[in-house]
Design an enzyme around this catalytic site. Structure first.
Site, mmCIF file in Angstrom:
data_model
loop_
_atom_site.group_PDB
_atom_site.id
_atom_site.type_symbol
_atom_site.label_atom_id
_atom_site.label_comp_id
_atom_site.label_asym_id
_atom_site.label_seq_id
_atom_site.Cartn_x
_atom_site.Cartn_y
_atom_site.Cartn_z
ATOM 1 N N GLY A 7 0.829 -1.208 0.000
ATOM 2 C CA GLY A 7 0.000 0.000 0.000
ATOM 3 C C GLY A 7 0.854 1.245 0.000
ATOM 4 N NE ARG A 43 -5.811 0.328 -7.044
ATOM 5 C CZ ARG A 43 -5.540 1.481 -6.463
ATOM 6 N NH1 ARG A 43 -4.871 1.506 -5.330
ATOM 7 N NH2 ARG A 43 -5.949 2.613 -7.016
ATOM 8 C CB THR A 100 -8.965 -0.864 10.489
ATOM 9 O OG1 THR A 100 -9.165 0.224 9.566
ATOM 10 C CG2 THR A 100 -7.819 -0.513 11.432
ATOM 11 C CG HIS A 130 -10.233 8.513 11.591
ATOM 12 N ND1 HIS A 130 -10.924 7.971 12.663
ATOM 13 C CD2 HIS A 130 -8.942 8.133 11.752
ATOM 14 C CE1 HIS A 130 -10.086 7.295 13.424
ATOM 15 N NE2 HIS A 130 -8.881 7.380 12.894
ATOM 16 C CE LYS A 149 -10.713 4.757 10.105
ATOM 17 N NZ LYS A 149 -9.636 3.874 9.577
#
Length: 269
Positions: A11, A38, A103, A158, A162
């Site tokens: 990432g 990716r 997460t 946040h 996100k």
């Protein structure tokens, strides 16, 4: 020859990936061997540092995880649940330490990560900072000390980009509060309220999520009782705290027995 352990950052074009790359490139503990993104990402083939608008890091952004992991002893991974599960399998095959800051996991993802941890060291946490993990310890103690007449609410904020809510940190804090009361979070969590909800249930742990701007991360744990409130708070102003924690976890995991570890274990708290 550079004898430092090799490190892969996945990432690498993301907010956290870029921060980890910057600190890893200057780390005396690791040599940066690969930066991954990716397939099809616009930055592939470019120097990872220059693509992010900074100085060259001498590592070209690629998408061949198999080759990268084969040359590494540690991986730092802030991506998405599906990607992290795939990386966990590859890290297990390479017997590399896999630090997961991703997460938004579901039960099936966690089961796959647990299976990979039978063969390699995995350090997984909803938050890599020292302050948040200290806060979780305090939350558990306060929850144990205060009875059900104190309602527990967790508020997190946040940045607008996100994608998951509640945040992994909020869930980490919720799990700490539930442990303090001898409960499983899944049995008592209220993860959003809308409409005519009726009175708040006794013993429930509530979550509220705010999204906006470039907020790095703010978390409040509120214990609201009759006539008084206790608020425990953590505010992150720089993503470097998470990157430093991830690098510390990667170094800590070298030479450990296979298994899934928490940041609390890494930090000895």
């Amino acid at each position: 020859m550079d004898a430092r352990p090799g490190l892969v950052v996945t990432g690498a074009a993301g907010r956290m990936g870029q921060m980890v790359l910057q600190l890893a490139a200057a780390s005396p503990a690791f040599r940066l061997v690969a930066a991954l993104e990716r397939p099809g990402h616009a930055w592939l083939g470019r120097d990872a540092g220059e693509a992010a608008g900074g100085p060259a890091l001498g590592v070209v952004l690629g998408d061949d995880a198999v080759a990268a992991f084969a040359a590494a002893q540690a991986v730092i991974d802030f991506t998405g649940p599906e990607a992290s599960v795939g990386y966990a399998g590859l890290a297990a095959q390479a017997r590399a330490v896999h630090v997961i800051g991703t997460t938004g996991f579901e039960a099936r993802h966690l089961a796959a990560i647990a299976a990979a941890a039978r063969h390699a060291v995995i350090v997984r946490s909803g938050n890599m900072s020292l302050g948040v993990n200290l806060l979780a310890g305090l939350v558990e103690r306060v929850a144990a000390a205060l009875g059900d007449e104190f309602d527990i609410e967790i508020l997190e904020a946040h940045h607008r980009a996100k994608v998951d809510a509640p945040s992994g940190t909020a869930l980490l804090l919720g799990e700490a509060a539930a442990r303090g009361r001898g409960l499983a979070l899944a049995e008592v969590a209220d993860r959003g309220r809308d409409g005519i909800t009726g009175p708040r249930g006794a013993g429930r742990i509530g979550f509220a999520s705010l999204r906006g701007g470039d907020i790095v991360g703010e978390h409040d744990v509120l214990f609201a009782g009759p006539g008084e409130r206790v608020v425990l708070r953590h505010v992150a102003t720089d993503r470097a705290v998470f990157a430093r924690g991830a690098l510390h976890a990667a170094a800590w995991g070298l030479g450990r027995s296979p298994g899934e570890y928490s940041m609390a274990q890494v930090l000895g708290i």
